[in-house]
Design a protein around this motif. Structure first.
Motif, PDB file in Angstrom:
ATOM      1  N   ARG A 202       0.826  -1.209   0.000  1.00  0.00           N
ATOM      2  CA  ARG A 202       0.000   0.000   0.000  1.00  0.00           C
ATOM      3  C   ARG A 202       0.860   1.259   0.000  1.00  0.00           C
ATOM      4  NH1 ARG A 202      -3.411  -0.317   5.035  1.00  0.00           N
ATOM      5  NH2 ARG A 202      -4.019   1.766   4.344  1.00  0.00           N
ATOM      6  N   LEU A 203       1.942   1.247   0.795  1.00  0.00           N
ATOM      7  CA  LEU A 203       2.826   2.408   0.818  1.00  0.00           C
ATOM      8  C   LEU A 203       3.529   2.587  -0.514  1.00  0.00           C
ATOM      9  CD1 LEU A 203       4.421   2.095   4.384  1.00  0.00           C
ATOM     10  CD2 LEU A 203       2.869   3.882   3.599  1.00  0.00           C
ATOM     11  N   GLN A 204       3.962   1.496  -1.114  1.00  0.00           N
ATOM     12  CA  GLN A 204       4.608   1.591  -2.432  1.00  0.00           C
ATOM     13  C   GLN A 204       3.628   2.106  -3.485  1.00  0.00           C
ATOM     14  OE1 GLN A 204       6.044  -2.403  -2.998  1.00  0.00           O
ATOM     15  NE2 GLN A 204       8.009  -1.991  -2.003  1.00  0.00           N
ATOM     16  N   ARG A 205       2.389   1.627  -3.444  1.00  0.00           N
ATOM     17  CA  ARG A 205       1.386   2.092  -4.402  1.00  0.00           C
ATOM     18  C   ARG A 205       1.093   3.577  -4.208  1.00  0.00           C
ATOM     19  NH1 ARG A 205      -4.061  -0.117  -2.810  1.00  0.00           N
ATOM     20  NH2 ARG A 205      -3.738   1.583  -1.316  1.00  0.00           N
ATOM     21  N   ASP A 206       0.899   3.999  -2.935  1.00  0.00           N
ATOM     22  CA  ASP A 206       0.645   5.413  -2.675  1.00  0.00           C
ATOM     23  C   ASP A 206       1.833   6.277  -3.081  1.00  0.00           C
ATOM     24  OD1 ASP A 206      -1.753   4.588  -1.671  1.00  0.00           O
ATOM     25  OD2 ASP A 206      -1.237   4.860   0.439  1.00  0.00           O
ATOM     26  N   ALA A 251       3.364  25.734  -8.442  1.00  0.00           N
ATOM     27  CA  ALA A 251       4.710  25.160  -8.395  1.00  0.00           C
ATOM     28  C   ALA A 251       4.939  24.312  -7.148  1.00  0.00           C
ATOM     29  CB  ALA A 251       5.757  26.270  -8.466  1.00  0.00           C
ATOM     30  N   PHE A 252       4.396  24.757  -5.992  1.00  0.00           N
ATOM     31  CA  PHE A 252       4.730  24.100  -4.738  1.00  0.00           C
ATOM     32  C   PHE A 252       3.948  22.809  -4.519  1.00  0.00           C
ATOM     33  CE2 PHE A 252       3.514  23.471  -0.264  1.00  0.00           C
ATOM     34  CZ  PHE A 252       4.748  23.129   0.253  1.00  0.00           C
ATOM     35  N   LEU A 253       2.658  22.802  -4.802  1.00  0.00           N
ATOM     36  CA  LEU A 253       1.847  21.617  -4.519  1.00  0.00           C
ATOM     37  C   LEU A 253       2.341  20.374  -5.264  1.00  0.00           C
ATOM     38  CD1 LEU A 253      -1.775  23.094  -4.328  1.00  0.00           C
ATOM     39  CD2 LEU A 253      -0.281  22.362  -2.454  1.00  0.00           C
ATOM     40  N   PRO A 254       2.635  20.451  -6.567  1.00  0.00           N
ATOM     41  CA  PRO A 254       3.189  19.255  -7.218  1.00  0.00           C
ATOM     42  C   PRO A 254       4.516  18.813  -6.615  1.00  0.00           C
ATOM     43  CG  PRO A 254       2.396  20.815  -8.845  1.00  0.00           C
ATOM     44  CD  PRO A 254       2.372  21.522  -7.540  1.00  0.00           C
ATOM     45  N   ALA A 255       5.386  19.763  -6.287  1.00  0.00           N
ATOM     46  CA  ALA A 255       6.668  19.399  -5.678  1.00  0.00           C
ATOM     47  C   ALA A 255       6.453  18.742  -4.323  1.00  0.00           C
ATOM     48  CB  ALA A 255       7.546  20.642  -5.532  1.00  0.00           C
ATOM     49  N   SER A 256       5.513  19.260  -3.541  1.00  0.00           N
ATOM     50  CA  SER A 256       5.218  18.684  -2.229  1.00  0.00           C
ATOM     51  C   SER A 256       4.664  17.271  -2.366  1.00  0.00           C
ATOM     52  CB  SER A 256       4.225  19.584  -1.486  1.00  0.00           C
ATOM     53  OG  SER A 256       3.870  19.019  -0.243  1.00  0.00           O
ATOM     54  N   ILE A 257       3.761  17.070  -3.322  1.00  0.00           N
ATOM     55  CA  ILE A 257       3.191  15.737  -3.532  1.00  0.00           C
ATOM     56  C   ILE A 257       4.260  14.764  -4.008  1.00  0.00           C
ATOM     57  CG2 ILE A 257       1.566  14.442  -4.959  1.00  0.00           C
ATOM     58  CD1 ILE A 257      -0.251  16.876  -4.907  1.00  0.00           C
ATOM     59  N   LEU A 258       5.142  15.225  -4.884  1.00  0.00           N
ATOM     60  CA  LEU A 258       6.218  14.359  -5.370  1.00  0.00           C
ATOM     61  C   LEU A 258       7.159  13.972  -4.234  1.00  0.00           C
ATOM     62  CD1 LEU A 258       7.898  14.783  -8.809  1.00  0.00           C
ATOM     63  CD2 LEU A 258       9.217  13.967  -6.876  1.00  0.00           C
ATOM     64  N   MET A 259       7.510  14.933  -3.378  1.00  0.00           N
ATOM     65  CA  MET A 259       8.363  14.615  -2.230  1.00  0.00           C
ATOM     66  C   MET A 259       7.669  13.643  -1.288  1.00  0.00           C
ATOM     67  SD  MET A 259      10.478  18.081  -1.197  1.00  0.00           S
ATOM     68  CE  MET A 259       9.186  19.298  -1.470  1.00  0.00           C
ATOM     69  N   ARG A 260       6.365  13.783  -1.123  1.00  0.00           N
ATOM     70  CA  ARG A 260       5.613  12.831  -0.291  1.00  0.00           C
ATOM     71  C   ARG A 260       5.684  11.430  -0.878  1.00  0.00           C
ATOM     72  NH1 ARG A 260       0.413  10.588   0.187  1.00  0.00           N
ATOM     73  NH2 ARG A 260      -0.230  10.313   2.376  1.00  0.00           N
ATOM     74  N   GLY A 261       5.582  11.344  -2.213  1.00  0.00           N
ATOM     75  CA  GLY A 261       5.700  10.037  -2.845  1.00  0.00           C
ATOM     76  C   GLY A 261       7.056   9.398  -2.625  1.00  0.00           C
ATOM     77  N   VAL A 262       8.110  10.189  -2.728  1.00  0.00           N
ATOM     78  CA  VAL A 262       9.455   9.670  -2.464  1.00  0.00           C
ATOM     79  C   VAL A 262       9.583   9.219  -1.012  1.00  0.00           C
ATOM     80  CG1 VAL A 262      11.902  10.268  -2.394  1.00  0.00           C
ATOM     81  CG2 VAL A 262      10.482  11.076  -4.281  1.00  0.00           C
ATOM     82  N   ALA A 263       9.026  10.019  -0.083  1.00  0.00           N
ATOM     83  CA  ALA A 263       9.100   9.673   1.341  1.00  0.00           C
ATOM     84  C   ALA A 263       8.339   8.394   1.639  1.00  0.00           C
ATOM     85  CB  ALA A 263       8.552  10.829   2.176  1.00  0.00           C
ATOM     86  N   LEU A 264       7.143   8.230   1.081  1.00  0.00           N
ATOM     87  CA  LEU A 264       6.380   7.005   1.306  1.00  0.00           C
ATOM     88  C   LEU A 264       7.112   5.787   0.750  1.00  0.00           C
ATOM     89  CD1 LEU A 264       2.731   8.185   0.510  1.00  0.00           C
ATOM     90  CD2 LEU A 264       3.732   7.741   2.756  1.00  0.00           C
ATOM     91  N   SER A 265       7.760   5.932  -0.391  1.00  0.00           N
ATOM     92  CA  SER A 265       8.525   4.823  -0.960  1.00  0.00           C
ATOM     93  C   SER A 265       9.694   4.441  -0.058  1.00  0.00           C
ATOM     94  CB  SER A 265       9.030   5.204  -2.352  1.00  0.00           C
ATOM     95  OG  SER A 265       7.956   5.497  -3.226  1.00  0.00           O
TER      96      SER A 265
END
Length: 290
Positions: A202-206, A251-265
């Motif tokens: 689930r974390l990898q998928r998110d 600019a910030f929201l996509p970067a924040s979401i992308l960083m969240r994805g890296v953190a969850l992975s």
């Protein structure tokens, strides 16, 4: 061992000073454009003050409580620090640029020249900056279009730098553990491990969904703004405050979401490694002679 009520109260009070500092920084961020740019709307000032108060109270509650309700990775720096630094840098740079149009100085001229050069460099066909510029109506003031391009280019560059810096910090600090314990319950309050399915999967998928969404949003948001302007009332970017917050969010929201994805992975990888180590220890214990 469970924590006594006295120990819990002491822990909450020990976190209060840091929570107040974070709340002050959030207030500075929100009022920064109004402080640097002249405004004549008293109602707008009151709304900004109200938003700043609510944001400060929310920050204090989230960072002083024993466990947050919405803020993720509260006790796993530098995730939130990197995101806030990127947001603060974006708002500050854009505010300084637009202050130069009202009160020119050497500093504002430097930021304006930097934004203009970055905007021209990134403004190529099908780039996020070009798509953002195309959201403006055809009869828009060329000066407003140029300011939007410069602001979008600088904001997008800051977002990319923040993502690269975040990934570098994860590698250097061996995040999220850094030799200590990582509390999934505290750092992922919106994630329910008992919701069903394997936690790692689930974390990898998110994480993958967040990375893909963070990459696509700079392209999708301009299309959404164009649809809004076509079917409804277009967003007026003639006002510097509206332009600053619109470009910052883009600019910030996509970067924040992308960083969240890296953190969850990374968290999923950490749990998977710990699980394999636990299985290996259990297997070695079963094969040891009595």
């Amino acid at each position: 061992m469970s924590q006594s009520p006295q120990e819990g109260k002491f822990a909450v009070f020990s976190r209060l000073p840091a929570a107040f500092v974070r709340a002050v920084m959030v207030v500075i961020l929100i009022v920064l454009p109004s402080a640097l740019l002249a405004t004549n709307a008293s109602e707008g000032t009151q709304i900004i003050a109200l938003v700043a108060i609510f944001a400060a109270l929310f920050t204090i509650v989230e960072y002083s409580a024993s466990s947050p309700s919405l803020v993720e990775f509260r006790d796993a720096p530098p995730f939130n620090r990197t995101r806030f630094s990127a947001l603060f840098a974006t708002v500050l740079c854009l505010s300084v640029i637009f202050r130069g149009y009202q009160s020119p100085s050497i500093i504002t001229e430097f930021f304006q020249d930097s934004g203009s050069q970055i905007g021209r460099a990134i403004d190529f066909p099908f780039s996020p900056v070009r798509l953002m510029v195309l959201t403006m109506p055809a009869d828009s003031d060329p000066r407003v279009v140029e300011r939007l391009r410069d602001a979008a280019g600088l904001a997008y560059m800051i977002a990319m730098i923040s993502i690269a810096w975040f990934v570098i910090l994860l590698r250097l600090r061996h995040w999220p553990r850094r030799g200590g314990a990582f509390n999934v319950w505290v750092n992922l309050p919106t994630f329910d491990p008992t919701a069903g399915g394997d936690v790692v999967q689930r974390l990898q998928r998110d994480g993958r969904v967040n990375i893909i969404l963070g990459f696509l949003l700079p392209f999708l948001v301009p299309a959404a703004l164009k649809l809004i302007s076509f079917f409804g009332t277009p967003i007026q970017l003639d006002d510097p405050h509206t332009l600053i917050w619109t470009v910052t969010a883009w600019a910030f929201l996509p970067a924040s979401i992308l960083m969240r994805g890296v953190a969850l992975s990374r968290v999923a990888s950490m749990i998977d490694i710990q699980r394999k180590m636990a299985y290996a220890r259990a297997a070695s214990d079963d094969y040891q002679p009595a």
